[in-house]
Scaffold this active site. Structure first.
Site, mmCIF file in Angstrom:
data_model
loop_
_atom_site.group_PDB
_atom_site.id
_atom_site.type_symbol
_atom_site.label_atom_id
_atom_site.label_comp_id
_atom_site.label_asym_id
_atom_site.label_seq_id
_atom_site.Cartn_x
_atom_site.Cartn_y
_atom_site.Cartn_z
ATOM 1 N N GLY A 99 0.715 -1.814 -0.020
ATOM 2 C CA GLY A 99 -0.345 0.069 -0.175
ATOM 3 C C GLY A 99 0.889 1.350 0.028
ATOM 4 O O GLY A 99 -0.043 2.540 0.415
ATOM 5 N N GLY A 127 -0.384 5.079 -0.444
ATOM 6 C CA GLY A 127 -1.305 5.685 -0.248
ATOM 7 C C GLY A 127 -0.510 6.384 0.476
ATOM 8 O O GLY A 127 0.416 7.041 0.189
ATOM 9 N N GLN A 128 -1.974 7.265 1.588
ATOM 10 C CA GLN A 128 -1.220 8.409 1.948
ATOM 11 C C GLN A 128 0.053 8.046 3.289
ATOM 12 O O GLN A 128 0.555 9.276 3.054
ATOM 13 C CB GLN A 128 -2.574 8.916 2.845
ATOM 14 C CG GLN A 128 -1.827 10.485 3.315
ATOM 15 C CD GLN A 128 -3.468 10.560 4.704
ATOM 16 O OE1 GLN A 128 -3.670 10.018 5.397
ATOM 17 N NE2 GLN A 128 -3.883 11.846 5.077
ATOM 18 N N ASP A 148 2.374 -1.925 -5.034
ATOM 19 C CA ASP A 148 0.799 -1.106 -4.494
ATOM 20 C C ASP A 148 0.464 -1.804 -5.332
ATOM 21 O O ASP A 148 0.567 -1.767 -6.329
ATOM 22 C CB ASP A 148 0.688 0.367 -4.452
ATOM 23 C CG ASP A 148 -0.678 0.520 -3.702
ATOM 24 O OD1 ASP A 148 -0.298 1.298 -2.837
ATOM 25 O OD2 ASP A 148 -1.709 0.615 -4.758
ATOM 26 N N ILE A 149 -0.909 -1.978 -5.585
ATOM 27 C CA ILE A 149 -2.392 -2.431 -6.471
ATOM 28 C C ILE A 149 -1.635 -1.440 -7.886
ATOM 29 O O ILE A 149 -2.126 -1.252 -8.871
ATOM 30 C CB ILE A 149 -2.944 -2.968 -5.997
ATOM 31 C CG1 ILE A 149 -4.205 -4.347 -7.510
ATOM 32 C CG2 ILE A 149 -4.111 -1.635 -5.823
ATOM 33 C CD1 ILE A 149 -4.860 -4.813 -6.491
ATOM 34 N N ASP A 188 -0.920 -7.077 -5.489
ATOM 35 C CA ASP A 188 -1.717 -7.578 -5.102
ATOM 36 C C ASP A 188 -2.249 -8.512 -3.310
ATOM 37 O O ASP A 188 -1.370 -9.639 -3.919
ATOM 38 C CB ASP A 188 -3.200 -8.378 -5.571
ATOM 39 C CG ASP A 188 -4.776 -8.491 -4.931
ATOM 40 O OD1 ASP A 188 -4.594 -7.730 -3.781
ATOM 41 O OD2 ASP A 188 -5.530 -8.712 -5.809
ATOM 42 N N TYR A 196 -15.272 -1.503 8.451
ATOM 43 C CA TYR A 196 -13.632 -0.842 8.345
ATOM 44 C C TYR A 196 -12.861 -1.269 10.296
ATOM 45 O O TYR A 196 -12.249 -1.792 10.296
ATOM 46 C CB TYR A 196 -13.146 0.618 8.598
ATOM 47 C CG TYR A 196 -12.274 1.607 8.886
ATOM 48 C CD1 TYR A 196 -10.959 0.633 7.717
ATOM 49 C CD2 TYR A 196 -11.975 1.987 9.765
ATOM 50 C CE1 TYR A 196 -9.617 1.429 8.132
ATOM 51 C CE2 TYR A 196 -10.124 3.385 9.539
ATOM 52 C CZ TYR A 196 -9.406 2.098 9.123
ATOM 53 O OH TYR A 196 -8.317 3.009 8.798
ATOM 54 N N LYS A 199 -10.877 -3.445 11.510
ATOM 55 C CA LYS A 199 -9.565 -2.983 12.698
ATOM 56 C C LYS A 199 -9.443 -4.006 13.447
ATOM 57 O O LYS A 199 -8.523 -4.707 14.294
ATOM 58 C CB LYS A 199 -9.111 -1.770 12.804
ATOM 59 C CG LYS A 199 -9.241 -1.200 11.402
ATOM 60 C CD LYS A 199 -7.695 -1.341 10.988
ATOM 61 C CE LYS A 199 -7.206 -0.146 9.523
ATOM 62 N NZ LYS A 199 -5.871 -0.934 9.165
#
Ligand code: AKB
Length: 317
Positions: A8, A11-12, A34-35, A51, A141, A145
């Site tokens: 990932g 991402g951010q 990352d994908i 993935d 989510y 988690k």
């Protein structure tokens, strides 16, 4: 020699963490994956399309690169997860289990995995939420988690996998945009303010949420990963806190710098998600175990965000 795989990475958090890890360990020691296609900022070192649900590919990458640590960041965030419930559950939980199983079977040195304040729910005490308390999350989510936190502790105790985790609050940074979270407004607002546009907020003006500047989040992550394992008393996920503010308060902080900035409010489905999360977090265990403390308050963060975004967008002050 440490060899780190970041999933990932586009991402951010992934973008900023990968850059920081490469500063610390060297460009070639950190494999971004990352994908999505690699961002320019990630092209300084190896990048692999991955993935995380493809366990064979994940295993090949770990073996081919002699990976010793995984920072597993690939996940769907809260707002997006509500739109894709089945996929969010699968990606968030199976992705982590793939990493934990490989960490056990291939004897990896350490794993980092981010949890979130989303593990808390409407029954949780909202102010200074303790490390151990009622959770009962009511978003997919948050449920994913919380389940993953339990898996982390289980793999640590049962299989000796050294997995470490933080419950991130909303994260605010200028280097990468967030994607699909409930706290994203606190990043978007800076972009609109600098572009001279009004901002329509999808939360009510007085919705308090725990937040953190990305510099602090990256510092917390690296500090936790560098801490002596024997000092870590929490093996599900640590509460970490920095700032708590409402949309009205962050708008006021921006107006200190940009007096014409204008905000309006149009709450949507994300209001209910935000209402189920704490206002503020008690992070005393993290402070005690590995000396955590943040550097940025609301004013310092707003000033830094605006200065850096101005430079990136080439907007004169
Ligand atoms: C989100 O809003 O989904 C995330 C988080 C708090 O985990 N930023």
């Amino acid at each position: 020699m440490d060899k780190i795989l970041v999933t990932g990475a586009c991402g951010q958090v992934g973008t900023e963490l990968t850059v920081k890890l490469r500063e610390i360990y060297g460009d070639q020691q950190v494999i971004a994956s990352d994908i999505a296609d690699p961002k320019e900022v990630l092209q300084q070192g190896p990048f692999e399309e991955l993935d995380v649900l493809d366990m064979d590919h994940l295993e090949d990458l770990i073996q081919d690169y002699d990976v010793t640590q995984v920072y597993h960041l690939a996940a769907l965030l809260s707002a997006k997860a509500e739109q894709q419930v089945d996929f969010a559950w699968k990606l968030n939980t199976q992705g982590l289990l793939n990493v934990l199983n490989l960490a056990r079977d291939l004897d990896l040195e350490k794993v980092y995995w981010p949890s979130s304040i989303a593990v808390f729910g409407p029954d949780t005490p909202v102010d200074q939420t303790p490390q151990v308390t009622i959770t009962n999350p009511n978003t997919v989510y948050g449920i994913s988690k919380l389940a993953c936190e339990r898996w982390c502790e289980y793999y640590y105790r049962k299989f000796d996998v050294d997995v470490r985790s933080l419950r991130y609050p909303g994260l605010i940074g200028y280097k990468a945009m967030p994607g699909g979270g409930t706290t994203d407004y606190a990043v978007d607002i800076f972009h609109k303010a600098l572009e001279g546009e009004p901002f329509e907020c999808f939360l009510e003006p007085d919705t308090y949420l725990p937040m953190m500047y990305m510099e602090d989040a990256v510092k917390a992550t690296i500090d936790l990963m560098h801490a002596e394992g024997e000092n870590l008393s929490v093996r599900d996920s640590y509460n970490v806190a920095a700032i708590s503010f409402s949309p009205a308060e962050i708008a006021a902080a921006i107006q200190n710098e940009i007096p014409d900035f204008n905000i309006t409010y149009q709450p949507d489905y994300r209001q209910e998600i935000a209402d189920s999360w704490p206002n503020s977090i008690d992070d005393s265990q993290a402070r005690q175990d590995w000396n955590w403390s943040p550097n940025y308050d609301l004013q310092a963060m707003s000033k830094d965000m605006l200065a850096n975004l101005r430079e990136l967008k080439e907007i004169p002050s």
